[in-house]
Design a protein around this motif. Structure first.
Motif, short mmCIF file in Angstrom:
data_model
loop_
_atom_site.label_atom_id
_atom_site.label_comp_id
_atom_site.label_asym_id
_atom_site.label_seq_id
_atom_site.Cartn_x
_atom_site.Cartn_y
_atom_site.Cartn_z
N LEU A 49 0.81 -1.17 0.12
CA LEU A 49 -0.06 -0.05 0.04
C LEU A 49 0.92 1.24 -0.15
CD1 LEU A 49 -2.81 -1.31 2.36
CD2 LEU A 49 -2.82 -0.89 0.12
N VAL A 50 1.99 1.29 0.89
CA VAL A 50 2.81 2.22 0.73
C VAL A 50 3.45 2.66 -0.43
CG1 VAL A 50 4.97 3.35 1.82
CG2 VAL A 50 3.13 2.30 3.28
N ASN A 51 4.06 1.56 -1.26
CA ASN A 51 4.43 1.46 -2.44
C ASN A 51 3.59 2.21 -3.53
OD1 ASN A 51 7.40 -0.12 -3.34
ND2 ASN A 51 6.50 -0.31 -1.15
N LEU A 52 2.35 1.83 -3.63
CA LEU A 52 1.35 2.47 -4.26
C LEU A 52 1.45 3.92 -4.33
CD1 LEU A 52 -1.56 0.30 -3.81
CD2 LEU A 52 -0.04 0.22 -5.82
N SER A 53 1.88 4.73 -3.17
CA SER A 53 2.04 6.20 -3.30
C SER A 53 3.20 6.52 -3.99
CB SER A 53 1.95 6.42 -1.63
OG SER A 53 3.15 6.15 -1.15
N MET A 54 4.15 5.54 -4.30
CA MET A 54 5.51 6.12 -4.63
C MET A 54 6.49 7.09 -3.94
SD MET A 54 6.63 7.49 -8.55
CE MET A 54 5.35 6.55 -9.42
N LEU A 55 6.08 6.94 -2.54
CA LEU A 55 6.62 7.69 -1.52
C LEU A 55 7.30 6.94 -0.68
CD1 LEU A 55 3.93 10.45 -0.76
CD2 LEU A 55 5.65 10.67 -2.25
N GLN A 56 7.66 5.47 -1.03
CA GLN A 56 8.10 4.74 0.15
C GLN A 56 9.68 5.30 0.45
OE1 GLN A 56 7.15 3.90 -2.83
NE2 GLN A 56 8.83 2.81 -4.12
N GLY A 57 10.31 5.87 -0.48
CA GLY A 57 11.78 6.09 -0.50
C GLY A 57 11.93 7.26 0.66
N GLY A 58 10.79 7.97 0.82
CA GLY A 58 11.06 9.04 2.04
C GLY A 58 10.46 8.42 3.40
N LEU A 59 9.73 7.34 3.30
CA LEU A 59 9.19 6.95 4.70
C LEU A 59 10.05 5.64 5.10
CD1 LEU A 59 5.54 6.70 3.39
CD2 LEU A 59 6.67 8.41 4.90
N ASP A 60 11.31 5.42 4.32
CA ASP A 60 12.08 4.19 4.71
C ASP A 60 11.40 2.88 4.85
OD1 ASP A 60 14.35 3.16 5.34
OD2 ASP A 60 14.21 3.41 7.53
N VAL A 61 10.28 2.62 3.66
CA VAL A 61 9.79 1.55 3.58
C VAL A 61 10.33 0.88 2.31
CG1 VAL A 61 7.61 0.47 2.81
CG2 VAL A 61 7.73 2.40 4.51
N PRO A 62 10.67 -0.42 2.27
CA PRO A 62 11.34 -1.09 1.17
C PRO A 62 10.50 -1.21 -0.08
CG PRO A 62 11.44 -2.47 3.13
CD PRO A 62 10.60 -1.69 3.63
N ASP A 63 11.13 -0.73 -0.90
CA ASP A 63 10.60 -0.95 -2.48
C ASP A 63 9.98 -2.49 -2.78
OD1 ASP A 63 10.94 1.63 -3.38
OD2 ASP A 63 13.27 1.17 -3.47
N ILE A 64 9.12 -2.57 -3.39
CA ILE A 64 8.83 -3.94 -3.75
C ILE A 64 9.47 -4.35 -4.85
CG2 ILE A 64 6.81 -5.10 -5.09
CD1 ILE A 64 6.11 -4.42 -2.09
N ASP A 65 10.09 -3.41 -5.83
CA ASP A 65 11.04 -3.99 -6.73
C ASP A 65 12.05 -2.97 -6.71
OD1 ASP A 65 12.58 -4.04 -9.42
OD2 ASP A 65 10.98 -5.21 -9.98
#
Length: 385
Positions: free
Chosen positions: A123-139
């Motif tokens: 769900l976080v990756n769908l926002s494309m903002l995971q890089g700023g939230l320290d959430v791993p990229d799905i890919d």
């Protein structure tokens, strides 16, 4: 990716499509023939010849950034910040949402190369903002998208102030300075926005577009020259981060530097109009699938290779996987990206119009004209005169 021709009609720059195709295939070539995760062993034994060339395929990302600087500067010209934002959202997100869901389903069904990240991360990756939230990229390939987003936000500031020749040059200068000092200043915000290893390519791309639009001059060549030197400075660190310290030490650095030089030279030729004679129609269709291809090729492709590596020879398997990814990318472009992009764009534009309609116009300040100076004979003398 259009520019104005002599007759005033928009003219597509086919060379940009060709550059994007080569960059996307270079990245794919690097992932499929260099990374050991899919093959279960060092690819030096799997692809003893191809690997010598594929180790430089990560430079396709740098080429993407170079093209992006050119295209964003060109496509934003004459647009409001709202129109610019709508164009970027409709370009990035339809294919991206599809790729995130598709990749997640593949990793959930076949957790061979990487296990399923979890629904929250998806769900976080769908926002494309995971890089700023320290959430791993799905890919892992998605890291470049957050870099692009930061570039769009910075460039939107220029659009808000007025996208002019002067403002673009000033922006290039300020961003260059920020990227040069960020590594030596303990400021998290500056380091986050300056992007020292990526900004030289975006800035050079912008300068090349300014050359094409307004003509080359010494200032723009100086901007490009400085960005080329900075790009060469960061090549070593990028190579180490892509290949690892040990592999990078065993790999010659000069081809990477030569590829960066070639990339700048091709963009310079594009800016000067030397490559305008290339108008192959198939490049337009090939260029259209590069973005969805980039989004889906890595983790899905590596999973496919890992799944069939004991049943299919390496070269046919890599080629078949590439062909399969191209087909899926075309399907996403044709049946998701284009129709969803149109609907999303129409909805966002209506929303922008509602915001504009509900925003009162700024009051117009009327300046009082300055009074003319009195004649010399009537001026009151000051002390000492």
């Amino acid at each position: 990716m259009r520019t104005r021709g002599s007759g005033g009609e928009p003219q597509r720059l086919a060379v940009l499509d060709g550059i994007r195709v080569l960059a996307a295939l270079a990245v794919l070539f690097y992932h499929y023939t260099v990374l050991a995760s899919a093959w279960g062993r060092s690819t030096t034994d799997v692809f003893p010849v191809a690997r010598r060339f594929a180790v430089y395929g990560w430079l396709g990302v740098e080429v993407f950034f170079l093209v992006s600087g050119f295209v964003i500067c060109m496509s934003a010209w004459g647009r409001s910040v709202g129109d610019f934002a709508v164009s970027r959202v409709t370009r990035l997100f339809p294919a991206y949402w599809t790729a995130v869901v598709f990749t997640s389903l593949v990793l959930f069904a076949w957790p061979e190369v990487r296990s399923f990240a979890g629904y929250t991360d998806v769900l976080v990756n769908l926002s494309m903002l995971q890089g700023g939230l320290d959430v791993p990229d799905i890919d892992d390939a998605y890291w470049t998208l957050f870099v692009e987003l930061k570039f769009y936000v910075l460039f939107a500031v220029v659009v808000m102030r007025g996208l002019t020749y002067r403002n673009c040059v000033l922006f290039c200068g300020v961003w260059t300075l920020a990227g040069a000092v960020a590594p030596t200043i303990d400021n998290a915000v500056l380091s986050f926005l300056a992007m020292p290893s990526s900004s030289p390519y975006f800035i050079a791309g912008m300068a090349f577009h300014l050359m094409r639009r307004f003509g080359p001059n010494a200032v723009l060549w100086a901007v490009v020259g400085v960005q080329f030197l900075l790009a060469q400075h960061h090549v070593t660190a990028r190579m180490v981060s892509s290949l690892g310290q040990s592999a990078a030490e065993q790999t010659p650095f000069w081809p990477a530097r030569a590829i960066v030089l070639i990339g700048f030279a091709v963009m310079a030729a594009l800016a000067l109009g030397t490559l305008d004679g290339i108008r192959w129609r198939w490049l337009r269709h090939a260029g259209a699938v590069t973005y969805p291809l980039y989004l889906i090729h890595m983790m899905v492709g590596l999973t496919v290779i890992h799944h069939f590596r004991d049943r299919v020879a390496p070269v046919p398997l890599a080629l078949a996987t590439t062909a399969g990814m191209l087909v899926v990318a075309w399907v996403i472009h044709r049946f998701v990206e284009r129709p969803l992009g149109r609907r999303l764009g129409a909805g966002l534009r209506r929303g922008i119009e509602d915001i504009r309609a509900g925003t009162p116009p700024r009051p117009v300040l009327h300046r009082v004209p300055a009074q003319p100076l009195a004649p010399e004979a009537e001026r009151i003398p000051t002390r000492g005169h």
